[in-house]
Design an enzyme around this catalytic site. Structure first.
Site, short mmCIF file in Angstrom:
data_model
loop_
_atom_site.label_atom_id
_atom_site.label_comp_id
_atom_site.label_asym_id
_atom_site.label_seq_id
_atom_site.Cartn_x
_atom_site.Cartn_y
_atom_site.Cartn_z
N ASP A 9 41.80 50.05 50.67
CA ASP A 9 42.02 49.58 49.28
C ASP A 9 42.17 48.21 49.45
O ASP A 9 42.23 47.56 50.32
CB ASP A 9 43.26 50.00 48.75
CG ASP A 9 43.39 49.40 47.26
OD1 ASP A 9 42.63 49.31 46.60
OD2 ASP A 9 44.82 49.13 47.29
N ASP A 11 42.71 45.42 46.25
CA ASP A 11 43.80 44.77 45.35
C ASP A 11 45.28 45.35 45.66
O ASP A 11 45.55 46.56 45.46
CB ASP A 11 43.66 44.80 43.93
CG ASP A 11 42.33 44.01 43.62
OD1 ASP A 11 41.29 44.74 43.19
OD2 ASP A 11 42.25 42.71 43.91
N GLU A 18 46.81 40.55 42.63
CA GLU A 18 46.92 40.78 41.01
C GLU A 18 47.56 39.49 40.39
O GLU A 18 47.01 39.55 39.20
CB GLU A 18 47.79 42.04 40.73
CG GLU A 18 47.04 43.28 41.42
CD GLU A 18 45.75 43.42 40.46
OE1 GLU A 18 45.76 43.01 39.51
OE2 GLU A 18 45.05 44.50 40.99
N GLU A 54 38.00 48.46 31.63
CA GLU A 54 39.13 49.35 31.22
C GLU A 54 40.38 48.99 30.92
O GLU A 54 40.80 49.27 29.68
CB GLU A 54 39.18 50.67 32.35
CG GLU A 54 37.69 51.22 32.60
CD GLU A 54 36.94 50.47 33.57
OE1 GLU A 54 37.28 49.38 33.98
OE2 GLU A 54 35.82 50.95 33.81
N ARG A 55 40.79 48.06 31.54
CA ARG A 55 42.14 47.43 31.18
C ARG A 55 42.05 46.64 29.97
O ARG A 55 43.26 46.74 29.24
CB ARG A 55 42.66 46.54 32.34
CG ARG A 55 44.01 46.21 32.43
CD ARG A 55 44.45 45.76 33.68
NE ARG A 55 44.21 46.66 34.51
CZ ARG A 55 43.73 46.38 35.93
NH1 ARG A 55 43.43 44.95 36.36
NH2 ARG A 55 43.59 47.17 36.79
N HIS A 85 34.85 40.26 30.73
CA HIS A 85 35.00 40.47 32.31
C HIS A 85 34.41 39.66 33.12
O HIS A 85 34.87 39.27 34.25
CB HIS A 85 34.93 41.80 32.30
CG HIS A 85 35.52 42.59 33.59
ND1 HIS A 85 34.63 42.87 34.64
CD2 HIS A 85 36.78 42.38 34.10
CE1 HIS A 85 35.21 43.15 35.52
NE2 HIS A 85 36.53 43.14 35.48
N THR A 125 37.26 50.64 46.66
CA THR A 125 38.24 49.71 45.76
C THR A 125 37.74 50.02 44.18
O THR A 125 36.54 49.99 43.97
CB THR A 125 38.25 48.30 45.90
OG1 THR A 125 38.90 47.65 45.00
CG2 THR A 125 36.67 47.77 46.20
N THR A 127 37.96 47.52 42.26
CA THR A 127 37.57 46.10 41.62
C THR A 127 35.89 45.88 42.20
O THR A 127 35.32 46.80 42.91
CB THR A 127 38.22 45.03 42.48
OG1 THR A 127 38.24 43.61 41.79
CG2 THR A 127 37.89 44.69 44.03
N ASP A 186 48.18 50.81 47.99
CA ASP A 186 49.30 50.24 47.76
C ASP A 186 50.02 50.96 46.40
O ASP A 186 50.77 50.43 46.00
CB ASP A 186 49.12 48.67 47.41
CG ASP A 186 48.25 48.35 46.25
OD1 ASP A 186 48.92 47.80 45.11
OD2 ASP A 186 47.43 48.93 45.78
C1 XBP Z 1 42.59 47.29 41.51
C2 XBP Z 1 42.14 47.38 40.23
C3 XBP Z 1 41.20 46.23 39.72
C4 XBP Z 1 41.80 44.93 39.73
C5 XBP Z 1 40.86 43.91 38.90
O1 XBP Z 1 41.86 47.73 42.18
O2 XBP Z 1 42.44 48.21 39.48
O3 XBP Z 1 40.79 46.58 38.30
O4 XBP Z 1 42.95 44.86 38.90
O5 XBP Z 1 39.58 43.91 39.21
P1 XBP Z 1 42.10 48.43 43.83
P2 XBP Z 1 38.62 44.15 38.14
O6 XBP Z 1 43.51 48.47 43.99
O7 XBP Z 1 41.41 49.80 43.88
O8 XBP Z 1 41.55 47.30 44.85
O9 XBP Z 1 38.64 43.20 37.00
O10 XBP Z 1 37.28 43.46 39.18
O11 XBP Z 1 38.63 45.34 37.91
MG MG Z 2 45.37 48.44 45.16
#
Ligand code: XBP
Ligand code: MG
Length: 247
Positions: A9, A11, A18, A54-55, A85, A125, A127, A186
């Site tokens: 993963d 992020d 984050e 989506e967030r 975005h 991931t 992201t 994580d």
């Molecule tokens: C973490 C996420 C991502 C990031 C923001 O991804 O959910 O949405 O928070 O990045 P992971 P984006 O833990 O799977 O790496 O704005 O590009 O989505």
């Molecule tokens: Mg993560």
């Protein structure tokens, strides 16, 4: 079956990203003359939704803003969110290029050990690819992204984590069954995605996920570099091999 590949993963796992994502979202909102500001207390709740677009949509749909702000967005809300975005991703790239991020303790060592011992490396991931390339370039240099044979990212699959889709895509691109791989995650969303794809998973808690439920993880650590002591091995790779063997 021996360990043939490790699927990472990004992020929160490879790097504590984050807070940089949160800053990038807030800069994009400011540039769009929106009064929105995601503080840490709000962001920890919003992180339950994976995917930046989506967030933002979840924030709008759950009433986080006044109707006037909505009217300031394009009448096509999906278009407005995509534009916001894209701006956020550009801010994230600039912040990362300024050296805002590095890999978490032990990860660069593991990447080196894995490559020296023929263990294949992949990413799965939520992201987006530009964010991954920015992070790896900043943390590992121009060849950073080249460490990973497979990068399964963001919108390349229909359903984001906790759906298993992105891990299934990484496994398909590797041409491997989950039984010869190990996932590193994580978050609860990420753990559920990896388990859903049949992957044994090592969890390294991150700043925003420390209190989450990690039931089903093969092992939960605060930092990857604790793995050799936890498993009685001389190296991090040896610890992951032992963890994989014991599953
Ligand atoms: C973490 C996420 C991502 C990031 C923001 O991804 O959910 O949405 O928070 O990045 P992971 P984006 O833990 O799977 O790496 O704005 O590009 O989505
Ligand atoms: Mg993560």
């Amino acid at each position: 079956m021996s360990l043939e590949a490790i699927i990472f993963d990004v992020d929160g796992t490879l790097s504590e990203t984050e807070e940089v994502h949160r800053a990038a979202f807030n800069r994009a909102f400011r540039d769009a003359n929106l009064s929105w500001h995601w503080d840490q207390a709000l962001y920890v709740r919003l992180l339950s939704v994976t995917g930046g677009k989506e967030r933002i949509r979840h924030f709008i749909d759950t009433g986080g803003i006044d109707p006037a702000a909505l009217r300031s967005l394009d009448e096509d809300l999906n278009w407005a969110i995509a534009t916001l975005h894209s701006s956020k991703t550009a801010h994230y790239g600039r912040l990362t290029a300024q050296g805002a991020l590095q890999l978490r303790p032990g990860f660069e060592t593991l990447l080196d050990e894995a490559r020296a011992n023929g263990v294949r490396l992949a990413i799965a991931t939520t992201t987006s690819l530009p964010n991954i390339e920015a992070l790896l370039h900043s943390a590992l240099g121009p060849q950073g992204a080249g460490c990973f044979e497979v990068i399964a990212a963001g919108d390349s699959v229909a359903r984001k984590k906790p759906a298993p889709d992105i891990y299934l895509s990484a496994l398909e691109q590797l041409g491997l069954s989950p039984g010869v791989c190990l996932a590193l995650e994580d978050s609860n969303n990420g753990l559920r995605a990896a388990l859903g794809a049949g992957l044994a998973t090592l969890v390294v808690r991150s700043a925003y996920t420390r209190e989450q439920d990690f039931h089903g993880a093969a092992l939960v650590l605060d930092e990857l570099e604790q793995a050799p002591r936890a498993l009685g091995t001389a190296s991090i790779l040896a610890a992951l091999r032992e963890l994989h063997r014991s599953q």
